[in-house]
Design an enzyme around this catalytic site. Structure first.
Site, PDB file in Angstrom:
ATOM      1  N   LYS A 107      17.722  32.875  61.259  1.00 21.05           N
ATOM      2  CA  LYS A 107      18.262  33.118  62.569  1.00 21.05           C
ATOM      3  C   LYS A 107      17.592  32.497  63.699  1.00 21.05           C
ATOM      4  O   LYS A 107      16.435  32.249  63.664  1.00 21.05           O
ATOM      5  CB  LYS A 107      18.059  34.679  62.708  1.00 21.05           C
ATOM      6  CG  LYS A 107      18.611  35.539  61.554  1.00 21.05           C
ATOM      7  CD  LYS A 107      20.265  35.607  61.514  1.00 21.05           C
ATOM      8  CE  LYS A 107      20.704  36.577  60.371  1.00 21.05           C
ATOM      9  NZ  LYS A 107      22.198  36.522  60.095  1.00 21.05           N
ATOM     10  N   LYS A 109      21.765  32.249  63.315  1.00 24.28           N
ATOM     11  CA  LYS A 109      22.572  31.585  62.248  1.00 24.28           C
ATOM     12  C   LYS A 109      22.924  30.068  62.527  1.00 24.28           C
ATOM     13  O   LYS A 109      22.913  29.489  61.399  1.00 24.28           O
ATOM     14  CB  LYS A 109      23.601  32.558  61.958  1.00 24.28           C
ATOM     15  CG  LYS A 109      24.778  32.702  62.957  1.00 24.28           C
ATOM     16  CD  LYS A 109      25.782  33.365  62.102  1.00 24.28           C
ATOM     17  CE  LYS A 109      25.525  34.673  61.536  1.00 24.28           C
ATOM     18  NZ  LYS A 109      26.800  35.347  61.152  1.00 24.28           N
ATOM     19  N   LYS A 111      17.750  31.499  52.992  1.00 22.13           N
ATOM     20  CA  LYS A 111      19.238  30.969  52.781  1.00 22.13           C
ATOM     21  C   LYS A 111      19.551  30.506  54.197  1.00 22.13           C
ATOM     22  O   LYS A 111      19.419  31.135  55.317  1.00 22.13           O
ATOM     23  CB  LYS A 111      20.070  31.904  52.029  1.00 22.13           C
ATOM     24  CG  LYS A 111      20.378  33.344  52.762  1.00 22.13           C
ATOM     25  CD  LYS A 111      21.401  34.179  52.038  1.00 22.13           C
ATOM     26  CE  LYS A 111      22.855  33.471  52.374  1.00 22.13           C
ATOM     27  NZ  LYS A 111      23.264  33.899  53.647  1.00 22.13           N
ATOM     28  N   ASP A 118      22.840  30.706  56.644  1.00 24.71           N
ATOM     29  CA  ASP A 118      23.955  31.614  56.985  1.00 24.71           C
ATOM     30  C   ASP A 118      25.291  31.020  56.517  1.00 24.71           C
ATOM     31  O   ASP A 118      25.583  29.934  56.341  1.00 24.71           O
ATOM     32  CB  ASP A 118      23.981  32.321  58.541  1.00 24.71           C
ATOM     33  CG  ASP A 118      24.213  33.765  58.381  1.00 24.71           C
ATOM     34  OD1 ASP A 118      24.934  34.343  57.429  1.00 24.71           O
ATOM     35  OD2 ASP A 118      23.465  34.405  59.082  1.00 24.71           O
ATOM     36  N   GLU A 119      26.312  31.999  56.643  1.00 28.29           N
ATOM     37  CA  GLU A 119      27.688  31.400  55.936  1.00 28.29           C
ATOM     38  C   GLU A 119      28.273  30.422  57.032  1.00 28.29           C
ATOM     39  O   GLU A 119      29.082  29.790  56.296  1.00 28.29           O
ATOM     40  CB  GLU A 119      28.355  32.763  55.774  1.00 28.29           C
ATOM     41  CG  GLU A 119      29.113  33.287  57.029  1.00 28.29           C
ATOM     42  CD  GLU A 119      28.335  34.415  57.807  1.00 28.29           C
ATOM     43  OE1 GLU A 119      28.588  34.922  58.730  1.00 28.29           O
ATOM     44  OE2 GLU A 119      26.991  34.319  57.283  1.00 28.29           O
ATOM     45  N   HIS A 160      28.149  33.784  48.653  1.00 27.00           N
ATOM     46  CA  HIS A 160      28.005  34.561  49.924  1.00 27.00           C
ATOM     47  C   HIS A 160      29.714  34.892  50.001  1.00 27.00           C
ATOM     48  O   HIS A 160      30.638  34.208  49.564  1.00 27.00           O
ATOM     49  CB  HIS A 160      27.855  33.693  51.129  1.00 27.00           C
ATOM     50  CG  HIS A 160      27.798  34.520  52.464  1.00 27.00           C
ATOM     51  ND1 HIS A 160      28.759  35.193  52.835  1.00 27.00           N
ATOM     52  CD2 HIS A 160      26.552  34.942  53.001  1.00 27.00           C
ATOM     53  CE1 HIS A 160      28.417  35.815  54.024  1.00 27.00           C
ATOM     54  NE2 HIS A 160      27.041  35.916  54.010  1.00 27.00           N
ATOM     55  N   LYS A 189      24.210  47.811  58.076  1.00 22.59           N
ATOM     56  CA  LYS A 189      25.431  47.712  59.068  1.00 22.59           C
ATOM     57  C   LYS A 189      26.711  47.289  58.153  1.00 22.59           C
ATOM     58  O   LYS A 189      27.694  47.290  58.638  1.00 22.59           O
ATOM     59  CB  LYS A 189      25.301  46.375  59.810  1.00 22.59           C
ATOM     60  CG  LYS A 189      25.375  45.066  59.030  1.00 22.59           C
ATOM     61  CD  LYS A 189      24.988  43.923  60.188  1.00 22.59           C
ATOM     62  CE  LYS A 189      25.043  42.311  59.175  1.00 22.59           C
ATOM     63  NZ  LYS A 189      24.913  41.439  60.257  1.00 22.59           N
ATOM     64  N   SER A 218      22.391  42.518  51.440  1.00 21.12           N
ATOM     65  CA  SER A 218      22.134  41.774  52.547  1.00 21.12           C
ATOM     66  C   SER A 218      22.849  42.302  53.744  1.00 21.12           C
ATOM     67  O   SER A 218      24.367  42.782  53.437  1.00 21.12           O
ATOM     68  CB  SER A 218      22.348  40.402  52.626  1.00 21.12           C
ATOM     69  OG  SER A 218      22.090  39.739  53.476  1.00 21.12           O
ATOM     70  N   GLN A 244      17.804  40.999  51.088  1.00 21.28           N
ATOM     71  CA  GLN A 244      17.774  40.034  52.142  1.00 21.28           C
ATOM     72  C   GLN A 244      17.751  40.800  53.436  1.00 21.28           C
ATOM     73  O   GLN A 244      18.655  41.689  53.693  1.00 21.28           O
ATOM     74  CB  GLN A 244      18.879  39.116  52.072  1.00 21.28           C
ATOM     75  CG  GLN A 244      18.968  38.172  50.832  1.00 21.28           C
ATOM     76  CD  GLN A 244      20.186  37.144  50.699  1.00 21.28           C
ATOM     77  OE1 GLN A 244      20.150  36.276  49.966  1.00 21.28           O
ATOM     78  NE2 GLN A 244      20.968  37.360  51.564  1.00 21.28           N
ATOM     79  N   GLY A 272      17.750  39.558  57.671  1.00 18.29           N
ATOM     80  CA  GLY A 272      17.781  38.401  58.663  1.00 18.29           C
ATOM     81  C   GLY A 272      16.796  39.085  59.978  1.00 18.29           C
ATOM     82  O   GLY A 272      15.574  38.776  60.221  1.00 18.29           O
TER      83      GLY A 272
END
Length: 346
Positions: A95, A97, A121, A123-124, A213, A253, A283, A304, A306
């Site tokens: 982060k 991201k 990792k 991020d997407e 992901h 979330k 995650s 996971q 962030g």
């Protein structure tokens, strides 16, 4: 030869009907997942006579299951690689991201690893942007990975995002392998089922762990009246052959209930005619305080965090330490509040 589908169960429920349908194997090209989905989850969704339709579950016959490779490593292979057998694996996502250059990105990874993360990792939506191109990020982050392994004496993992057009994605997987990395990450929905099968076929030689992901899944899974459930996607991706897959959290979330997440975990790990188990990944909006809930209700999965790590008041290193301390406390059955009395990061 009878090729018609058979409705063998139909029951009225509160807001509609639950219908179970059996299809003859002969309707399908066994090792062609796009063909299978075009049949069982295709035009029927667009019929004007149907207001809502949701594919809740799918069961594959052994003839189709045996046509797929499944995970290359699975849970057992991943644990052997890291030599971690008795606790959840701890991971983080870099982060912010996107926006970091390759060198700052690598430094964030290093800080997380030395603090106690097993896994870091991408991020997407980080691929190979001008400010952080793939080759430079791979090179610099692996330097920091090796440095962190020397400092900690622990195996560390970097999941670099190779998501791209199929041929480019394979090239990036080859680059990761050539550079000495053991892992790649792919956004499995956005690359598509065909591209994922192509990657898995190439992985017979590359021998990489594939982290999946699920970006964009909620467009299919979130509406409980219409779409496709996550556990259906889990079974499909397990057959095709990912090793790790995001499955929700039941807290934080993400929208799934705990029961839905448990169904996803079951789809990752239940017996499937010899297909290896997929490592479930929790995650999304997690922090160290969620760890007792996750370990109690979901198990020794990959956890996971962030912002739950990077947002620590004292920074990423201390945030990773806090997360490892929360895992240690939970294993020892000590409440986090009590453990924190002598572990200042927590």
């Amino acid at each position: 030869l009878k090729l018609g589908a058979t409705v063998f169960y139909l029951k009225r429920e509160e807001e509609g009907f639950l219908c179970k349908v059996a299809y003859p194997n002969e309707l399908f090209e066994y090792d062609n997942m796009p063909n299978i989905l075009s049949s069982v989850a295709g035009n029927i969704f667009g019929m004007k006579e149907i207001k809502n339709l949701r594919l809740e579950d799918i069961h594959f016959p052994i003839e189709i299951i045996n046509s797929y490779k499944g995970p290359k490593f699975g849970i057992d292979g991943i644990r052997r690689l890291l030599k971690v057998y008795d606790r959840p694996l701890l991971g983080t996502i870099v982060k912010p991201k996107i926006g970091l250059n390759s060198y700052d990105h690598a430094q964030v990874c290093y800080d997380a690893w030395v603090g106690g993360c097993d896994v870091v990792k991408d991020d997407e939506n980080l691929s190979s942007q001008k400010f952080n191109d793939f080759k430079t990020r791979l090179r610099e982050t692996l330097k920091m990975k090796e440095k962190a392994e020397r400092k900690t004496g622990e195996k560390k993992i970097y999941m670099i995002n190779i998501t791209a057009e199929t041929n480019e994605m394979i090239k990036r997987a080859e680059l990761a392998k050539k550079a000495g990395n053991e892992y790649v990450m792919v956004d499995v929905l956005t690359v598509g089922f065909s591209a994922l099968q192509t990657l898995r076929n190439a992985n017979e030689k590359l021998n990489l762990v594939i982290h999946a992901h699920r970006a964009m899944h909620a467009a299919l899974t979130k509406n409980l009246k219409h779409g496709i459930s996550m556990k259906v996607l889990v079974k499909i991706y397990r057959l095709i052959g990912v090793d790790q897959l995001h499955i929700g959290t039941g807290v934080g979330k993400m929208f799934e209930t705990l029961e839905e997440v448990k169904e996803n975990v079951k789809a990752c790990t239940e017996e499937m005619h010899g297909i290896k188990k997929v490592f479930p990944v929790c995650s999304g909006g997690l922090h160290p305080g969620h760890i007792p809930f996750l370990m109690k209700n979901i198990g020794n999965e990959i956890i996971q965090m962030g912002g739950g790590i990077h947002g620590h008041p004292l920074g990423t290193v201390e945030g990773a330490k806090a997360a490892r301390q929360a895992i240690d406390a939970t294993i020892k059955n000590i409440p986090l509040e009590k453990y924190a009395e002598h572990h200042i990061q927590l």
